[in-house]
Design a protein around this motif. Structure first.
Motif, mmCIF file in Angstrom:
data_model
loop_
_atom_site.group_PDB
_atom_site.id
_atom_site.type_symbol
_atom_site.label_atom_id
_atom_site.label_comp_id
_atom_site.label_asym_id
_atom_site.label_seq_id
_atom_site.Cartn_x
_atom_site.Cartn_y
_atom_site.Cartn_z
ATOM 1 N N UNK A 79 0.841 -1.198 0.000
ATOM 2 C CA UNK A 79 0.000 0.000 0.000
ATOM 3 C C UNK A 79 0.877 1.249 0.000
ATOM 4 N N UNK A 80 1.946 1.174 0.784
ATOM 5 C CA UNK A 80 2.845 2.325 0.889
ATOM 6 C C UNK A 80 3.504 2.622 -0.456
ATOM 7 N N UNK A 81 4.073 1.569 -1.079
ATOM 8 C CA UNK A 81 4.803 1.780 -2.335
ATOM 9 C C UNK A 81 3.856 2.189 -3.442
ATOM 10 N N UNK A 82 2.755 1.438 -3.602
ATOM 11 C CA UNK A 82 1.831 1.750 -4.696
ATOM 12 C C UNK A 82 1.110 3.059 -4.447
ATOM 13 N N UNK A 83 0.861 3.362 -3.179
ATOM 14 C CA UNK A 83 0.230 4.630 -2.858
ATOM 15 C C UNK A 83 1.125 5.804 -3.229
ATOM 16 N N UNK A 84 2.403 5.633 -2.973
ATOM 17 C CA UNK A 84 3.372 6.672 -3.339
ATOM 18 C C UNK A 84 3.364 6.876 -4.857
ATOM 19 N N UNK B 54 6.939 -3.988 -16.776
ATOM 20 C CA UNK B 54 6.621 -4.958 -15.722
ATOM 21 C C UNK B 54 7.848 -5.320 -14.891
ATOM 22 N N UNK B 55 8.881 -4.488 -14.932
ATOM 23 C CA UNK B 55 10.063 -4.762 -14.109
ATOM 24 C C UNK B 55 9.685 -4.643 -12.634
ATOM 25 N N UNK B 56 10.347 -5.462 -11.802
ATOM 26 C CA UNK B 56 9.998 -5.437 -10.386
ATOM 27 C C UNK B 56 11.237 -5.682 -9.537
ATOM 28 N N UNK B 57 11.110 -5.393 -8.268
ATOM 29 C CA UNK B 57 12.209 -5.610 -7.326
ATOM 30 C C UNK B 57 11.669 -6.363 -6.123
ATOM 31 N N UNK B 58 12.537 -7.059 -5.421
ATOM 32 C CA UNK B 58 12.087 -7.834 -4.263
ATOM 33 C C UNK B 58 12.942 -7.486 -3.050
ATOM 34 N N UNK B 59 12.272 -7.162 -1.959
ATOM 35 C CA UNK B 59 12.978 -6.976 -0.683
ATOM 36 C C UNK B 59 12.391 -7.990 0.283
ATOM 37 N N UNK B 60 13.190 -8.956 0.701
ATOM 38 C CA UNK B 60 12.665 -10.010 1.568
ATOM 39 C C UNK B 60 11.600 -10.797 0.815
ATOM 40 N N UNK C 245 8.787 -9.366 -0.122
ATOM 41 C CA UNK C 245 7.881 -8.341 -0.644
ATOM 42 C C UNK C 245 8.338 -7.897 -2.037
ATOM 43 N N UNK C 246 7.498 -8.136 -3.043
ATOM 44 C CA UNK C 246 7.833 -7.778 -4.425
ATOM 45 C C UNK C 246 6.972 -6.605 -4.873
ATOM 46 N N UNK C 247 7.587 -5.654 -5.532
ATOM 47 C CA UNK C 247 6.807 -4.518 -6.017
ATOM 48 C C UNK C 247 7.333 -4.068 -7.379
ATOM 49 N N UNK C 248 6.455 -3.398 -8.141
ATOM 50 C CA UNK C 248 6.836 -2.908 -9.463
ATOM 51 C C UNK C 248 7.736 -1.696 -9.332
ATOM 52 N N UNK C 249 8.809 -1.665 -10.123
ATOM 53 C CA UNK C 249 9.707 -0.515 -10.031
ATOM 54 C C UNK C 249 9.451 0.493 -11.137
ATOM 55 N N UNK C 250 8.809 0.052 -12.227
ATOM 56 C CA UNK C 250 8.631 0.981 -13.342
ATOM 57 C C UNK C 250 7.801 2.188 -12.932
ATOM 58 N N UNK C 251 6.816 1.957 -12.054
ATOM 59 C CA UNK C 251 5.903 3.045 -11.694
ATOM 60 C C UNK C 251 6.608 4.172 -10.946
ATOM 61 N N UNK C 252 7.845 3.944 -10.516
ATOM 62 C CA UNK C 252 8.570 5.047 -9.877
ATOM 63 C C UNK C 252 8.835 6.183 -10.854
ATOM 64 N N UNK C 253 8.586 5.901 -12.153
ATOM 65 C CA UNK C 253 8.716 6.964 -13.154
ATOM 66 C C UNK C 253 7.772 8.128 -12.812
ATOM 67 N N UNK C 254 6.613 7.804 -12.200
ATOM 68 C CA UNK C 254 5.680 8.868 -11.820
ATOM 69 C C UNK C 254 6.276 9.737 -10.719
ATOM 70 N N UNK C 255 6.968 9.078 -9.788
ATOM 71 C CA UNK C 255 7.586 9.842 -8.703
ATOM 72 C C UNK C 255 8.597 10.809 -9.303
#
Lengths: 306, 311
Positions: free
Chosen positions: B32-37, B152-158, B160-170
């Motif tokens: 929620x935190x990552x996608x919300x950001x 659809x690139x993604x990263x994994x911490x522990x 928890x996997x999340x999409x990294x491409x959407x950081x383009x919006x940030x």
């Protein structure tokens, strides 16, 4: 003068009420649509006279439709009664919204109403047990078993209600209150008009008319659905009609509804997927070049020639 | 205590509360935190050009989302006919939409600048309908999405996997916000635009070309939103109605932040983005996320009208 005007009204209503005697089913169906949109256009214009603009017709129209259909289906109410209760529901809802957001007017109110159709659509879609969800709800049979003469009379009554409401608003002190609010709110306030109360009241009344129209429409076609009942058509067309005909009058929206209603029958056949484009263009051109509309512009010309 | 001190103290409290909230959320529902950001930054980057037009030209552009939709279609067409990557299409979109903005301003917007607010709202509403239905005629209402691998690139911490491409919006939100602030504060043209936004008559008296400033600000905003449309379409499918909700959400954010407060829009967008993703994370209730902005806007209007009454 007064009696001749009254005579004109009586003759006109007689002609309209006896129309089914000398026309076919197709024309009656076209008339149904025109009268439905006429009621919406008038109700929109009534609110516009106070200087507030609403883009929420489709929302309240759908609320009226859903309330009417669900009450008829689940509580077994008489269809006519359920249509009236649909109007009441839309009115109450508008009262609540108005109490909350009419303190800030202008664009804040406009955007809130613009979101209404979308919000109600989301709500309806998320309550599948009550509303049938995304599929909508179908009535076992349309009102009056689909008798086109009786449905025509129903829509005629709905349109008459809005015409009469509009005329009442034009010829009583409400008219002066609304006009002064539109022209200068501070002056209106200092001459003792309770601006907020008047605005909430008129928003409630116009929304109730929209709910009434929605209920009648839903019963005539026998179904409600999130996409159909909250369709942008019910916002776009009435605005185009009222603008083209002329704002701030009863006859403007009526003339606009008849003109565009007839035109839309033709346009739907010519460009089935893009006929809404024409209404958008009509809105843009009318606002840019003759904001008075047809009735207003003609009226000015006539006065100048005198 | 002086009013300034009070303000600082309340700011400090707000910062502490939001920090605690974010930490708790980060452990409880990290996605929620990552996608919300990411979502919040998307809202911010869309709302910023609209805020610019509203703050300086003084017009609420109800066709805002429709320009974004057209930007998406432009990138799509460039990709189909010339094979250009939609992200590279940001540059042609900027240029094309600057020109489209100029044309829209000259042909339409300019004529209602002095008209009542009512006419402005009606006009931009009509314009939105025209653009929407024109797109409907040309491209039909079928959603379009390009098959792009890199989104659809993604990263994994522990675990928890999340999409990294959407950081383009940030990135886009930061670039647009900082760029606009620099433009408005540091350049002569930007300062002139701010002056016009504060008082058009006064600006005219000191020799600023008001009409040209309006033209520039409007075209710049449309150029930005067109380019954002190109970025938007890499990740999301586009269809003629895709822009309409963004117009309303953008206005909601502007109303929350207050007209003229560009940085505030970013914070409000994060609230909306986090809130929507929070609702989305509950299975069975995800459909309700779309009415969150409405609740927010009604709340904001109630609070603001109370404030006005107190004054």
């Amino acid at each position: 003068m007064r009696s001749s005007k009254a005579l004109l009204y009586i003759v006109l209503s007689a002609v309209f009420f006896t129309l089914p005697l000398y026309t076919g089913v197709y024309l009656l169906n076209v008339m149904d649509m025109i009268l439905i949109y006429m009621a919406l256009a008038l109700s929109w214009d009534m609110l516009l006279r106070s200087g507030q603009i609403s883009f929420g017709m489709a929302g309240l129209f759908g609320v009226g439709g859903y309330t009417a259909v669900l009450l008829h289906l689940n509580a077994g109410l008489n269809p006519i009664l359920s249509i009236v209760l649909g109007a009441v529901a839309a009115g109450v809802l508008a009262w609540l919204i108005g109490e909350a957001v009419l303190q800030l007017r202008g664009m804040y109110f406009a955007i809130v109403t613009l979101a209404l159709a979308e919000i109600f659509r989301v709500i309806v879609r998320n309550l599948p047990d009550l509303t049938g969800g995304p599929e909508g709800t179908v009535l076992p049979s349309a009102i009056f078993a689909g008798n086109s003469t009786k449905t025509y009379w129903l829509t005629l009554c709905v349109a008459l209600v809005s015409v009469i409401a509009s005329e009442i608003f034009r010829h009583t002190r409400i008219h002066f209150a609304l006009t002064s609010i539109r022209n200068d709110e501070i002056v209106a306030k200092s001459s003792g008009i309770d601006v907020f109360k008047y605005l909430v009241f008129i928003f409630m009344i116009t929304s109730a008319i929209q709910g009434l129209t929605g209920g009648a429409y839903a019963h005539i076609y026998g179904f409600v659905s999130p996409e159909g009942s909250f369709s942008v058509d019910f916002t776009l067309l009435p605005i185009a009609m009222a603008l083209l005909g002329g704002m701030h009058s009863t006859w403007g929206p009526v003339v606009g509804a008849v003109l565009l209603g007839v035109a839309s029958e033709f346009l739907k056949l010519q460009i089935p997927y893009g006929h809404l484009l024409i209404y958008g263009i009509i809105i843009v051109i009318t606002v840019l070049f003759f904001p008075q509309g047809i009735v207003g512009t003609l009226g000015q010309k006539l006065q100048r020639n005198r | 205590m002086s009013p300034l001190g009070k303000l600082k103290q309340s700011n400090y409290q707000v910062a502490m509360i939001s920090l605690i909230f974010i930490v708790v959320l980060g452990f409880w529902k990290p996605h929620v935190l990552v996608e919300g950001l990411q979502r919040g930054c998307l809202y911010a980057v869309i709302a910023l050009p609209m805020a610019l037009i509203l703050g300086i030209v003084g017009i609420i552009n109800l066709a805002h989302g429709e320009y974004m939709m057209l930007g998406g279609y432009l990138a799509y067409c460039l990709n189909v006919y010339t094979g250009m990557d939609p992200l590279a299409a940001v540059v042609p979109a900027l240029i094309a939409f600057f020109l489209i903005g100029m044309a829209s301003y000259r042909a339409i917007i300019k004529h209602v600048l002095g008209a009542p607010e009512l006419n402005q709202l009606l006009l931009t509403f009509g314009l939105a309908m025209v653009l929407e239905q024109a797109a409907n005629l040309i491209w039909t209402s079928r959603p379009i999405k390009l098959p792009l691998k890199y989104v659809s690139s993604s990263a994994t911490i522990g675990s928890f996997t999340f999409g990294t491409y959407e950081f383009i919006y940030v990135g886009a939100a930061i670039v647009v916000l900082v760029g606009l602030q620099l433009f408005l504060k540091r350049t002569g043209m930007g300062q002139a635009a701010l002056a016009v936004g504060q008082n058009p008559r006064g600006a005219k008296l000191v020799g600023i070309h008001v009409d040209r400033t309006y033209l520039l600000v409007f075209s710049l905003s449309i150029a930005l939103i067109g380019a954002i449309g190109a970025i938007f379409m890499t990740r999301h499918s586009i269809f003629p109605l895709v822009g309409a909700p963004f117009t309303m959400k953008s206005f909601c954010l502007i109303a929350m932040a207050g007209i003229g407060n560009l940085a505030g829009i970013l914070w409000c967008s994060l609230i909306l983005g986090l809130g929507e993703n929070f609702v989305l994370s509950f299975r069975g209730y995800a459909g309700w996320a779309d009415i969150l902005f409405f609740a927010l806007i009604v709340l904001v209007i109630i609070v603001r009208s109370r404030q006005r009454q107190v004054k």
